[in-house]
Design a protein around this motif. Structure first.
Motif, PDB file in Angstrom:
ATOM      1  N   ASN A   1      20.027  23.319  59.499  1.00 27.50           N
ATOM      2  CA  ASN A   1      18.632  22.886  59.650  1.00 27.50           C
ATOM      3  C   ASN A   1      18.058  22.422  58.301  1.00 27.50           C
ATOM      4  O   ASN A   1      17.009  22.866  57.863  1.00 27.50           O
TER       5      ASN A   1
ATOM      6  N   GLY B   1      14.646  14.891  57.431  1.00 23.88           N
ATOM      7  CA  GLY B   1      15.314  15.949  58.172  1.00 23.88           C
ATOM      8  C   GLY B   1      14.640  16.152  59.511  1.00 23.88           C
ATOM      9  O   GLY B   1      13.793  15.345  59.899  1.00 23.88           O
ATOM     10  N   PRO B   2      14.975  17.182  60.268  1.00 18.67           N
ATOM     11  CA  PRO B   2      15.986  18.190  59.953  1.00 18.67           C
ATOM     12  C   PRO B   2      17.395  17.728  60.332  1.00 18.67           C
ATOM     13  O   PRO B   2      17.577  17.071  61.355  1.00 18.67           O
TER      14      PRO B   2
ATOM     15  N   PHE C   1      14.783  22.862  56.131  1.00 20.17           N
ATOM     16  CA  PHE C   1      13.766  21.846  56.444  1.00 20.17           C
ATOM     17  C   PHE C   1      12.382  22.469  56.633  1.00 20.17           C
ATOM     18  O   PHE C   1      11.386  21.980  56.088  1.00 20.17           O
TER      19      PHE C   1
ATOM     20  N   GLY D   1      16.866  19.945  55.020  1.00 23.99           N
ATOM     21  CA  GLY D   1      15.994  18.831  54.682  1.00 23.99           C
ATOM     22  C   GLY D   1      16.242  18.383  53.251  1.00 23.99           C
ATOM     23  O   GLY D   1      16.744  19.157  52.419  1.00 23.99           O
TER      24      GLY D   1
END
Ligand code: NIG
Ligand code: FE
Length: 411
Positions: free
Chosen positions: A32, A5-6, A48, A34
């Motif tokens: 955002n 990620g993000p 994330f 992950g």
């Protein structure tokens, strides 16, 4: 453990039901996001920064541009192991020639059978792998592949062995299906019922012995196999331990009923299904698989996907990639087009090419991004997942992950 990620958005598809209609506000979108992966599986998925701080990872695979992430797709119906090509059929059809005229001038399924019989295992393996890689590049990591262009013991086994060899090479999951009941081959001396018995007595035992396939398919249609003989055949295949799938109601209605009656995992095509049978199918556990690529290849109407969902059926969408009726091989384009004609929500289309199509293959370990599922996912460079279907397949996948690892770009 690896943290990836993000991502600007992760569309997880979690908490969506197996059957029925879906609205887009049911989609869980992690901003955002992950994904923590280990040993091919998703360990955790979420914000994330939170996952990073939690610190369970031993490495980070940083996504440094704006990308979104979705579960990888499943194509539950293809015929991508074949020799030759049928461009002339396509041109003749569009020039107004009939099915019979095309068959008489050397086209149709029988011509693909001859080309496939004449192809060596090496040639078939090479072209099948090329098509597999092309599907992977679209974000498809689970691919069903049918036999059905061999139509005798030797050549059906050849096709299924090629698929097995391809599985030893590709990272994608291949699901082989025995479609020896695609058509009675012209060189079989006997009735279609006798040919179906030949499949049961000669082909299926060998398929089982060599563990080449756990699934059996049949094309029930006026020009192929008739309802009664087909039902008997499917019950025998089932008794041998095979899962069942059916090419049903492509041009004439009636056979989706048989699929449901024999407890098929899926009934595919359904362009000609009548309302009463839609209800019957939608009340069952049999997945209704729309194949818009065949409608586009033949200029026929689309499967009534909207009605299937409104009746609470399980809808999947697959490419039917084959040399005759569906030469395109782009499931994303096809699913987007089906959505515009049938008025399918984005959630319905995404479900139909992920966990619902995986269910049609009896695979419930994938198609949603959540803890414990197989870490197969696809990313696109965009800030909004709606762009994928909006661009009707012209936006290409950026990265395709299988078992948590980025696949090498082959195209
Ligand atoms: O799914 N309908 C039957 N079988 C294929 C077509 C195969 C071919 O034309 O080669 C299909 O459309
Ligand atoms: Fe097909």
């Amino acid at each position: 453990m690896k943290l990836i990620g993000p991502f600007k958005q992760i569309v997880t598809l979690v908490n969506l039901p197996l059957r029925g209609k879906l609205s887009d506000d049911q989609l869980e979108i992690i901003a955002n996001g992950g994904i923590l992966v280990d040993d091919g599986k998703i360990i955790e998925i979420g914000n994330f920064d939170f996952l990073k701080e939690e610190g369970k990872h031993s490495q980070i695979e940083l996504i440094d541009e704006e990308q979104i992430c979705l579960p990888a797709f499943t194509d539950s119906h293809t015929h991508i192991c074949f020799g030759g090509n049928r461009a002339n059929d396509f041109a003749m059809r569009n020039a107004g020639k009939t099915y019979l005229e095309i068959a008489e001038s050397g086209g149709g399924i029988w011509s693909s059978v001859q080309h496939t019989r004449n192809a060596s295992e090496e040639e078939l393996l090479k072209t099948t792998l090329e098509r597999i890689n092309s599907l992977i590049s679209l974000g498809i990591t689970t691919i069903e592949i049918k036999s059905g262009y061999g139509l005798d013991l030797e050549n059906e086994l050849k096709m299924l062995r090629v698929i097995k060899k391809a599985q030893a090479i590709t990272e994608a999951t291949l699901v082989p299906t025995c479609l020896s009941a695609h058509l009675k081959p012209r060189d079989f001396e006997g009735s279609s019922e006798e040919y179906l018995n030949y499949i049961v007595d000669e082909i299926l035992p060998q398929v089982k012995k060599e563990k080449l396939s756990e699934r059996v398919d049949i094309f029930i249609e006026k020009s192929a196999f008739q309802p009664e003989e087909s039902k008997k055949f499917l019950l025998k295949a089932k008794a041998l331990g095979f899962q069942i799938t059916v090419h049903a109601d492509q041009f004439t209605p009636g056979s989706s009923r048989i699929a449901v009656e024999v407890g098929a995992k899926s009934a595919d095509h359904l362009e000609a299904t009548i309302d009463e049978d839609i209800q019957f199918l939608a009340n069952s556990e049999t997945v209704a698989v729309a194949l818009p690529g065949a409608s586009l290849g033949l200029g026929e109407k689309f499967t009534p996907a909207r009605k299937i969902l409104d009746h609470d059926g399980i809808l999947a969408i697959a490419s039917d990639w084959n040399p005759g009726s569906a030469p395109m091989g782009n499931l994303i384009t096809q699913a987007s087009i089906l959505a515009t004609f049938e008025k399918l929500t984005t959630a319905e289309v995404l479900a139909a090419i992920t966990f619902r199509s995986a269910f049609a293959l009896n695979l419930e370990d994938r198609g949603k991004l959540e803890k414990g599922k197989k870490a197969d996912f696809v990313t696109f460079i965009t800030d909004n997942f709606q762009n994928i279907l909006y661009q009707q397949g012209s936006m290409r996948a950026e990265n395709v992950y299988i078992n948590g690892n980025k696949t090498e770009k082959k195209l």
